[in-house]
Design a protein around this motif. Structure first.
Motif, PDB file in Angstrom:
ATOM      1  N   HIS A  36       1.964  -4.058   4.308  1.00  0.00           N
ATOM      2  CA  HIS A  36       0.679  -3.981   5.308  1.00  0.00           C
ATOM      3  C   HIS A  36       0.580  -5.694   5.702  1.00  0.00           C
ATOM      4  CE1 HIS A  36      -3.784  -3.339   5.974  1.00  0.00           C
ATOM      5  NE2 HIS A  36      -3.480  -3.286   7.168  1.00  0.00           N
ATOM      6  N   THR A  70       4.436   0.577   1.316  1.00  0.00           N
ATOM      7  CA  THR A  70       4.551   0.046   2.451  1.00  0.00           C
ATOM      8  C   THR A  70       4.205  -1.420   2.272  1.00  0.00           C
ATOM      9  OG1 THR A  70       2.274   0.592   3.204  1.00  0.00           O
ATOM     10  CG2 THR A  70       4.027   2.245   3.952  1.00  0.00           C
ATOM     11  N   TRP A  78       1.998  -1.324   9.256  1.00  0.00           N
ATOM     12  CA  TRP A  78       2.472  -1.062   8.090  1.00  0.00           C
ATOM     13  C   TRP A  78       4.334  -0.806   8.233  1.00  0.00           C
ATOM     14  CZ3 TRP A  78      -2.017   0.326   9.669  1.00  0.00           C
ATOM     15  CH2 TRP A  78      -3.272  -0.047   8.821  1.00  0.00           C
ATOM     16  N   GLU A  89       0.718  -1.074  -0.082  1.00  0.00           N
ATOM     17  CA  GLU A  89       0.003   0.044  -0.188  1.00  0.00           C
ATOM     18  C   GLU A  89       0.970   1.352   0.139  1.00  0.00           C
ATOM     19  OE1 GLU A  89      -2.770   0.118   3.125  1.00  0.00           O
ATOM     20  OE2 GLU A  89      -3.602  -1.855   2.838  1.00  0.00           O
TER      21      GLU A  89
END
Length: 208
Positions: A155, A153, A176, A142
């Protein structure tokens, strides 16, 4: 991959309102890494403090990256909690307010900054020392924008595997990590007594 990490600071939000901070300082002395952390927040209503939380902890790691000592003290709304952990004979000796006993070295302390926790079969509560066996699910990549900075990131969701735990004791936290550095950038969870909590990485410090 944490050799250049000197400080992490998080802004702590409750239901999208800033209520506190969580700060980590990373100190290197000879072949040891010392991680000092401090978290403080309070919930107010009509100017009165309804809930106050303060905690300080110190993690010490050897040159192989193994935790060799941990100490923490927490005041959770006037309830005192603690943990002392030492590495002895290749296992952890835990003296905590919720658990006293031993644990294998592949159980990691639940302070989130260390990405290796995604591979651990269990985490040790940094507040009370209780053992939390966990399931970790990768939810995908994400892009997050936090405090004006964009992060690519990874997650993850962390959940308890023990279905017999009371609901308020079950782990259910989304975390994250930055894809390139594996630095922790965000965490989210919900607690019945305090609401929705988000820790978002602050950009006050250049070296993180």
């Amino acid at each position: 991959h944490y050799k250049d990490l000197n400080k992490l600071e998080f802004d702590l939000y409750r239901n999208n309102k800033l209520i506190g901070t969580h700060i980590f300082d990373f100190i290197r002395i000879e072949d040891q890494l010392i991680v000092n952390s401090k978290i403080t927040f309070q919930i107010k209503k009509l100017g009165m403090v309804l809930y106050r939380y303060e905690a300080e902890g110190t993690e010490i790691y050897n040159k192989d990256g193994n935790l060799i000592n941990f100490e923490s003290r927490t005041n959770q709304n006037k309830k005192e909690k603690y943990v002392n952990i030492k590495l002895e004979n290749n296992e952890y000796i835990i003296d905590g307010s919720s658990y006293k006993g031993k644990a294998p070295i592949d159980y990691l302390i639940g302070t989130w900054w260390n990405h290796s926790i995604v591979k651990a079969p269990a985490q040790i509560s940094a507040v009370s020392g209780r053992i939390i066996k966990q399931k970790v699910e990768f939810l995908g990549k994400e892009t997050l924008k936090l405090n004006g900075k964009t992060y690519k990131t990874l997650h993850f969701n962390f959940s308890s595997t023990d279905e017999n735990l009371a609901k308020n004791k079950k782990l259910n936290t989304d975390v994250w990590y930055e894809e390139e550095s594996l630095n922790w950038v965000k965490a989210s969870f919900k607690k019945k007594e305090i609401g929705n909590i988000d820790l978002l990485k602050s950009n006050k410090f250049k070296n993180f």
